[in-house]
Structure formats: structure tokens, C-alpha cells
Design an enzyme around this catalytic site. Structure first.
Site, PDB file in Angstrom:
ATOM      1  N   LYS A 142       3.887 -18.333   6.970  1.00  0.00           N
ATOM      2  CA  LYS A 142       3.236 -18.717   8.201  1.00  0.00           C
ATOM      3  C   LYS A 142       2.754 -17.451   8.922  1.00  0.00           C
ATOM      4  CE  LYS A 142       5.327 -19.595  12.208  1.00  0.00           C
ATOM      5  NZ  LYS A 142       5.899 -18.576  13.094  1.00  0.00           N
ATOM      6  N   LYS A 188      10.896 -18.695  24.686  1.00  0.00           N
ATOM      7  CA  LYS A 188      11.631 -17.434  24.484  1.00  0.00           C
ATOM      8  C   LYS A 188      12.273 -17.049  25.808  1.00  0.00           C
ATOM      9  CE  LYS A 188       9.555 -15.727  20.430  1.00  0.00           C
ATOM     10  NZ  LYS A 188      10.490 -15.829  19.310  1.00  0.00           N
ATOM     11  N   GLU A 213      15.017 -20.067  22.285  1.00  0.00           N
ATOM     12  CA  GLU A 213      15.711 -18.834  21.905  1.00  0.00           C
ATOM     13  C   GLU A 213      16.023 -18.002  23.144  1.00  0.00           C
ATOM     14  OE1 GLU A 213      13.700 -17.138  18.078  1.00  0.00           O
ATOM     15  OE2 GLU A 213      12.204 -18.045  19.374  1.00  0.00           O
ATOM     16  N   ARG A 273       0.817  -1.204   0.000  1.00  0.00           N
ATOM     17  CA  ARG A 273       0.000   0.000   0.000  1.00  0.00           C
ATOM     18  C   ARG A 273       0.866   1.277   0.000  1.00  0.00           C
ATOM     19  NH1 ARG A 273      -5.600  -0.018   2.750  1.00  0.00           N
ATOM     20  NH2 ARG A 273      -5.155  -2.204   3.032  1.00  0.00           N
ATOM     21  N   HIS A 325       7.230 -25.475  13.112  1.00  0.00           N
ATOM     22  CA  HIS A 325       8.652 -25.816  12.989  1.00  0.00           C
ATOM     23  C   HIS A 325       9.001 -27.121  13.712  1.00  0.00           C
ATOM     24  CE1 HIS A 325       8.716 -21.867  11.429  1.00  0.00           C
ATOM     25  NE2 HIS A 325       8.973 -21.210  12.529  1.00  0.00           N
ATOM     26  N   LYS A 338      16.219 -25.068   6.212  1.00  0.00           N
ATOM     27  CA  LYS A 338      17.536 -25.039   6.869  1.00  0.00           C
ATOM     28  C   LYS A 338      18.352 -26.248   6.408  1.00  0.00           C
ATOM     29  CE  LYS A 338      15.933 -22.638  11.023  1.00  0.00           C
ATOM     30  NZ  LYS A 338      16.680 -21.406  11.193  1.00  0.00           N
ATOM     31  N   ASP A 362       7.440 -23.223   5.545  1.00  0.00           N
ATOM     32  CA  ASP A 362       7.876 -23.342   6.935  1.00  0.00           C
ATOM     33  C   ASP A 362       9.386 -23.236   6.847  1.00  0.00           C
ATOM     34  OD1 ASP A 362       9.014 -24.357   9.287  1.00  0.00           O
ATOM     35  OD2 ASP A 362       7.170 -25.403   9.775  1.00  0.00           O
ATOM     36  N   HIS A 363       9.940 -22.095   7.258  1.00  0.00           N
ATOM     37  CA  HIS A 363      11.346 -21.852   6.908  1.00  0.00           C
ATOM     38  C   HIS A 363      12.286 -22.869   7.553  1.00  0.00           C
ATOM     39  CE1 HIS A 363      11.642 -19.593  10.723  1.00  0.00           C
ATOM     40  NE2 HIS A 363      12.933 -19.721  10.616  1.00  0.00           N
TER      41      HIS A 363
HETATM   42  C1  BG6 Z   1       9.487 -17.742  13.513  1.00  0.00           C
HETATM   43  C2  BG6 Z   1       8.777 -17.360  14.778  1.00  0.00           C
HETATM   44  O1  BG6 Z   1       8.657 -18.532  12.699  1.00  0.00           O
HETATM   45  O2  BG6 Z   1      10.661 -18.471  13.836  1.00  0.00           O
HETATM   46  C3  BG6 Z   1       9.700 -16.544  15.668  1.00  0.00           C
HETATM   47  O3  BG6 Z   1       7.626 -16.603  14.457  1.00  0.00           O
HETATM   48  C4  BG6 Z   1      10.989 -17.270  15.921  1.00  0.00           C
HETATM   49  O4  BG6 Z   1       9.060 -16.229  16.897  1.00  0.00           O
HETATM   50  C5  BG6 Z   1      11.596 -17.733  14.606  1.00  0.00           C
HETATM   51  O5  BG6 Z   1      11.862 -16.362  16.572  1.00  0.00           O
HETATM   52  C6  BG6 Z   1      12.790 -18.617  14.852  1.00  0.00           C
HETATM   53  O6  BG6 Z   1      13.427 -18.878  13.630  1.00  0.00           O
HETATM   54  P1  BG6 Z   1      14.972 -19.171  13.576  1.00  0.00           P
HETATM   55  O7  BG6 Z   1      15.241 -19.468  12.141  1.00  0.00           O
HETATM   56  O8  BG6 Z   1      15.661 -17.931  14.065  1.00  0.00           O
HETATM   57  O9  BG6 Z   1      15.214 -20.330  14.479  1.00  0.00           O
END
Ligand code: BG6
Length: 512
Positions: free
Chosen positions: A158, A350, A226, A50, A250, A192, A187-188
Site C-alpha cells: 500500500k 493519530k 493510534e 539502488r 484497513h 492480522k 493490506d496488512h
Molecule cells: C499503516 C499506516 O498502513 O498502518 C500507518 O500507513 C499506521 O500510518 C499503520 O500507523 C498501523 O498499523 P498497525 O498494524 O500498527 O495497526
């Protein structure tokens, strides 16, 4: 680069292009692909959102993002310039269907100008409330169909749904305008390198497979934690929580790769068929299991190395009485022949002491001890698959302590990716974007798998919603989460690889 890694000419349309994901991840990863000559020879990125940017301003901003976040840090200005020239921008109101006709015209003009066939990826990097709106408008504008002139694909970021009902609804809406083979649910974690190495470790080595089952595995730990808090995403996170944000996607995906049967071949359907079978075999959690086997927590204020860290409820965008979990640990079973009776312990959180993602396969001890051991934990062989950081694999086994007698000590066989000469670890987005450009959806989630994962998680969400008396434990920021999670792991002397207890924090984990 080999010729197999060069995609066909195409246009990548990024919706939500003014956002953080485009700036920090997507465009820096595209630049890294460009650097390796892995983009199509004729390739254009069209940013859509936008905000009213000029093309120059948009390119300048993304150039800054590349300098800060690309894997390749040694950036040549001339190379960066030639890459930025592939980027264009169109401001539209994504909620207004009429604007899509302008978008279509813009895409056609770019195609003509750069002699690109009608291959197009639509990438939804927008707030999730637009995940149904954009495909509908794209479909109504006739921009969704793969034709003889080219294919159309759509990538959905996601979170894919908020619960089972919304995930089903979203699948239904996408399927009105796109076929399943056009839809790429990202789903990243699957992008990896070390997650993909789970396939290779398991299926390229003959020695693990015979042991990879209930006869030899005592239990499995999957940890993805994390040290950061919710950063500037408090508003989003407070309506999500750790279960939705990390575990449903994940960590369950990772569990799927660890637990799946060998696929008959390495094509997208065979791989995804096996993953979905794992999710369909997850033993459904009953309400009494949830109270006993799912532990939730929320970080509270503390001091880390003398620095005061605020609690979750003090974070910007988080409600002061929030009961959203920033930590969850659970025990699950996979009811099939391979895994019957083997507990899987999964946890995420977290503001823990460190950031680490790893899978630990704990093998059963020998049936009879011949030698004295320091403690029972030492009696077990572990295979640790370190996803991040310090990517690698570690096998622990017993060795004789030199000297008199037969004392046994655990030692490590340890492989670090960093030891590989000239190895380049591509980022997850690099891999996934490139796969989508090549039309390979193996590392993307299929609709049935997403729904099966939600089906497992949904009873937990429901139980927490309907029974506020289920405790949520406070844990001081910088600790390993509520000590109650230690009790999930049953067996004398057995603990998480990084346990919550013994950290001089006894008594700190109060109910909130
Ligand atoms: C994301 C979450 O999908 O993955 C985040 O929304 C998280 O909260 C992140 O920090 C972690 O990804 P990575 O690749 O840093 O382990």
C-alpha cells in the site's frame, strides 16, 4: 508445522530492499517462518535496490533487524546464520530497464546454484511511484510469465493508488504484464490473526448469524486509532492523510469482513466476491452528507503526562499551513437487505490517548424495559471484537445486581487470546508472505475491491479539495479527537465506546 504449510522451492525478490519495511517487517517475518520450518526447503531472498551494499553488509544489517523485530526473540546465532545465508543482494537502478537484464542473470545464477525451479515472487516495497515502473521493466525483460517451469507472482504494497483514477491506472498497468491471479495487493490488516478470527466468530458459530442483521443490530462502530504521531513519515503523510492512510484500506476491509454474506466456500474467489459486494453496496456520499457525516481533525500541540507534544504542523516534513487530516470519523450505510438502515461509524486518528483497533456491534435493546437501568447505554448488548492490543472478544450483557429489587447492571464475558495456553500469534506479514508463497490470495485485495473502496472515498477527497470551508478541527494531542464526532452517533444516550466529550476538554476543539 504440517506438510500443507510448506511452500514450493522459490526465490523472493524484494525491490526496495534497503528500506524500513524490509528491515523491520519483511525479513524478521521471514525469519519467524524459518523458525517454524514454514519456508521452502530451497528458498532464496534476493534484495534489490539502488544502494551499493556488499552481500555481507546487507546480511549484517538484516540480522540486526531480525534481532530487534522478529517475533521469536530467543535467537540462536547458528540458526540466524543459516537463515542469513539464504539472503543475497543486487544493486540496480530500478528505473533503468537495461538493469533488469542483469537482474534476470542474477536470478538465473541463483536458481542454478541452489537448484530452484522458476518460481519467483517480486515484492514491491518501494516508493509508490515505482509500482508501475517495475512491473513494466520486469515484463519487458520477460520475467513476468508463469510457465511450465514455474510461476511468477507480484506483491504490491500500500498505498494502492492515491484516488480512484490513479488506482484504476495502476491496475491497468499491472494487468498489462501480470494476470489478476498473479497480483497480490497487500493490506496488512487482513493478515492480522484477530481480523481473520472475524470469519470464524461469524461463520463457525450458529448463535451470532441469526442476530447479525438489521433486525437485531442497532449500529456498528469500527475504531482504529493510534497514540503515535506521524513519526518520521511527515512528508509522506502530509500528502496522504488519515482517510487515505487508514480508512480507505484497513478500516473498510475490516468493515467488509463484518458486513459480508457467508461465502459459499472458503476459497479465495468466494471470499473476495462477498467482500466486493459490500463495497459496491456502500451508499455513495453526497456533498451535503460529507459536510454533515464526515468529521476531520488535526492534532495540535499539548502536554501529555507533563511532556510537551508538538502539533502536526510542527512535525518534520509537514507544511506549516497544512490542512491534512490526522483524524477522520464518518457515518456510512450499506444498502442491502442485511444492513439496510443500520449506521456504521468508522473512525481513525493519530495522537489519540491510546492505540486500539476494535469493532463494536451494538445490539438493539429489548422492546420493553421490565427493570430499572442506570442509563440507556446500559440497555444495549455489545459484542466487542478487539483486534489489537489485548486481542480477544467481549460480550456485554445485563445481570441482576444481588440484593433486593431488580436492578440491572452490565457485565462482561471476556475472552483474551493471551489466556490460550501455548498460543503463538503470528505477525500479519508472516501470514501474508506465507500465503503468497503458497499461492493463496484470499487475504489479499482484488483489483475490483480496491477500486470500489476508492469509489466510496473519492467524493470525500473531492469535496475537501473543492470546499476549503469544510471545517478541519484542531484536537489537542492525547485526546479522543474533535468532539463534533460524538454528534455523528444519533440516539438518546448513545456514544462511541470511547467518546470524545466528557474529558474536561470542552472548548478546546477550535476550527483550524
Ligand atoms: C499503516 C499506516 O498502513 O498502518 C500507518 O500507513 C499506521 O500510518 C499503520 O500507523 C498501523 O498499523 P498497525 O498494524 O500498527 O495497526
Amino acid at each position: 508445522m504440517n506438510s500443507m504449510s510448506k511452500p514450493e522451492n522459490q526465490i523472493l525478490v524484494i525491490f526496495g530492499a534497503s528500506g524500513d519495511l524490509t528491515y523491520r517487517k519483511l525479513v524478521p517475518s521471514l525469519y519467524d517462518l524459518y523458525n517454524q520450518d514454514m519456508l521452502a526447503d530451497r528458498f532464496i531472498i534476493l534484495g534489490v535496490s539502488r544502494t551499493d551494499f556488499s552481500v555481507e553488509k546487507f546480511r549484517d544489517r538484516l540480522g540486526e533487524g531480525i534481532k530487534s523485530f522478529a517475533n521469536f526473540r530467543d535467537i540462536e546465532e547458528s540458526k540466524l546464520d543459516s537463515f542469513l545465508k539464504k539472503i543475497f543482494y543486487k544493486s540496480i537502478d530500478t528505473e533503468n530497464p537495461n538493469d533488469y537484464l542483469q537482474l534476470k542473470t542474477e536470478i538465473d545464477l541463483l536458481r542454478e546454484r541452489f537448484n530452484i525451479s522458476d518460481n519467483c515472487i517480486y515484492y514491491l516495497s518501494t516508493p509508490p511511484n515505482l509500482y508501475s515502473v517495475i512491473p513494466l521493466a520486469v515484463g519487458k525483460a520477460g520475467m513476468n510469465k508463469s510457465t511450465g517451469d514455474g510461476w511468477k507472482r507480484i506483491v504490491v504494497e500500500k498505498p494502492f493508488g492515491y484516488d480512484i483514477e490513479s488506482a484504476k491506472e495502476l491496475n491497468k498497468n499491472l494487468l498489462k504484464f501480470f494476470n489478476e491471479d498473479q497480483i497480490y495487493r497487500i493490506d496488512h490488516y487482513l493478515g492480522k490473526e484477530t481480523v481473520q478470527n472475524v470469519f470464524v466468530t461469524r461463520f463457525a458459530n450458529g448463535i451470532f448469524e441469526p442476530l447479525w442483521n438489521r433486525n437485531y443490530v442497532h449500529h456498528v462502530e469500527v475504531t482504529g486509532v493510534e497514540n503515535i504521531g506521524v513519526e518520521n513519515r511527515g512528508g509522506y503523510y502530509d500528502s496522504s492523510g488519515a482517510l487515505r492512510d487508514m480508512l480507505q484500506n484497513h478500516l473498510l476491509q475490516l468493515t467488509g469482513l463484518i458486513a459480508m454474506e457467508p461465502p459459499s466456500s472458503f476459497d479465495s474467489d468466494s471470499i473476495r466476491n462477498e467482500i466486493v459486494k459490500v463495497f459496491q453496496s456502500l451508499r455513495p456520499l453526497k456533498e451535503e452528507d460529507i459536510i454533515k457525516n464526515v468529521i476531520r481533525g488535526q492534532y495540535v500541540a499539548s502536554k501529555i503526562k507533563g511532556e510537551k507534544i508538538i502539533g502536526y504542523r510542527e512535525e518534520k516534513g509537514v507544511s506549516t499551513g497544512s490542512r491534512t487530516e490526522t483524524y477522520v470519523a464518518l457515518k456510512l450505510f450499506i444498502d442491502n437487505w442485511r444492513w439496510g438502515g443500520v449506521p456504521f461509524y468508522i473512525r481513525t486518528g493519530k495522537r489519540l490517548p491510546t492505540s486500539v483497533t476494535e469493532v463494536v456491534i451494538h445490539f438493539k435493546p429489548t422492546p420493553h424495559y421490565l427493570f430499572s437501568r442506570n442509563n440507556l447505554q446500559d440497555g444495549c448488548n455489545h459484542l466487542v471484537i478487539r483486534i489489537q492490543p489485548d486481542e480477544g472478544i467481549l460480550l456485554k450483557f445485563g445481570m441482576k445486581v444481588p440484593g433486593s429489587g431488580f436492578n440491572v447492571q452490565n457485565v462482561n464475558m471476556d475472552f483474551h487470546y493471551s489466556d490460550l495456553q501455548n498460543s503463538y500469534l503470528p505477525s500479519a506479514y508472516e501470514r501474508l508472505l506465507h500465503d503468497c508463497m503458497m499461492g493463496d490470495s484470499s487475504l489479499y485485495q482484488r483489483g475490483d475491491a480496491v477500486e470500489a473502496a476508492w469509489k466510496f472515498v473519492n467524493p470525500i477527497l473531492r469535496a475537501w479539495k473543492n470546499n476549503p470551508e469544510i471545517p478541519i478541527f484542531g484536537y489537542p494531542a492525547g485526546t479522543w479527537g474533535p468532539e463534533h464526532a460524538d454528534d455523528l452517533i444519533e440516539g438518546e444516550g448513545l456514544l462511541w465506546r470511547y467518546p470524545c466529550k466528557n474529558l474536561a476538554n470542552d472548548g478546546l476543539y477550535c476550527e483550524l
